[in-house]
Design an enzyme around this catalytic site. Sequence first.
Site, PDB file in Angstrom:
ATOM      1  N   SER A  48       0.880  -1.150   0.067  1.00 27.74           N
ATOM      2  CA  SER A  48       0.063   0.066   0.032  1.00 27.74           C
ATOM      3  C   SER A  48       0.773   1.224   0.138  1.00 27.74           C
ATOM      4  O   SER A  48       2.212   1.278   0.504  1.00 27.74           O
ATOM      5  CB  SER A  48      -0.885   0.021   1.366  1.00 27.74           C
ATOM      6  N   TYR A 106      -2.273  -0.907  10.048  1.00 27.68           N
ATOM      7  CA  TYR A 106      -2.327  -1.336   8.490  1.00 27.68           C
ATOM      8  C   TYR A 106      -0.658  -0.846   7.795  1.00 27.68           C
ATOM      9  O   TYR A 106      -0.344  -1.759   7.087  1.00 27.68           O
ATOM     10  CB  TYR A 106      -3.587  -0.635   7.897  1.00 27.68           C
TER      11      TYR A 106
END
Length: 258
Positions: A150, A163
Site C-alpha cells: 500500500s 495497517y
Amino acid sequence: MTSKDNNSARRIAVVTGGSRGLGRATVLALARRGVDSVFTYQSRRADAEAVVAAVADLGSRAMALPLDVGVASSFGAFATELASTLSSLGADRFDYLVNNAGISLHKAFAETTEAELDAVFNVHFKGTFLLSQTLLPLIRDGGRIVNLSSGLARVSAAPTAAYGAMKAAVESLTRYMAKELGPRGINVNAVAPGAIATDFSGGMVRDNPEVQKMVIANTALARIGQPDDIGEMIAALLGDENRWVNGQRIEVAGGMAL
C-alpha cells in the site's frame, strides 16, 4: 494438439480475494491476456460467480474457492482443494500467485487494541507468509508472485498505523522471498496501490467527496485511482515482458504524495 493439451499450455494464476475490488480487476485483466485463474472469496459467493461468468465472456476460465486468509490453519486443506481444482483445469501446477486479500483498519495507534492488531497481522502478514509457503509445492519453477502492499507503507497518514506497518512488513518479506525463491526461478514483487475507488474501507475513497478532493489535490495525475489501474499493472508485471523485475516495490498511485 488436443483440447486438453491446449488447456494445459495455458497459464494459471491463483488470486486471493478475487471476487471484488482489486482482486476482481486482476482476474479480469489476466483473463484478457489469456490467463486462467483460481481465485478465492470469503463470503460473497454471488460476487464470485459473477466474476467466473465475466471471465468466461472474455474467453478464459476461472474457478472460485472459499478461503479466509486470516485463518492459517485452513491453508493445508485449501492447498489440497486447489490441487484438485488445478487437475480439473488440466494442470498439476500454477504459474502466478497474487496475495491480494486484505482488510482495513483506520484506528489511531494509541487506540488500537491487541485483537485489532492481531486481525491485521493475521490477514496481511501471516496470511501472505504462510499461504505462499504452503503453496510452494504447487507453483511452477519460473513462476511469479505479487504481494499487495500500500502507499501507506511509504506515507504515514494517520490513523492507519497498524495497517501501514503490516504493509511495510510485506514489502520486506517480498525481498526475502525473492532472494530465497530465486534458485527456482520464481520472482517476487510488491505492488503498492494508492487511493483506489473500491468498497475497501467501506468505500471511503469511492464514496466520500471530501476524501476524493484530498486525494486529487495530492496526486500528480489529479484523479482517483480505479481498480483497472491496479489490475492491469499486476497482469503486466506477471507477464514475460517483466521477467527481469524482481524483489521490487512498485507504487501504482498516479504520483500521490510526491
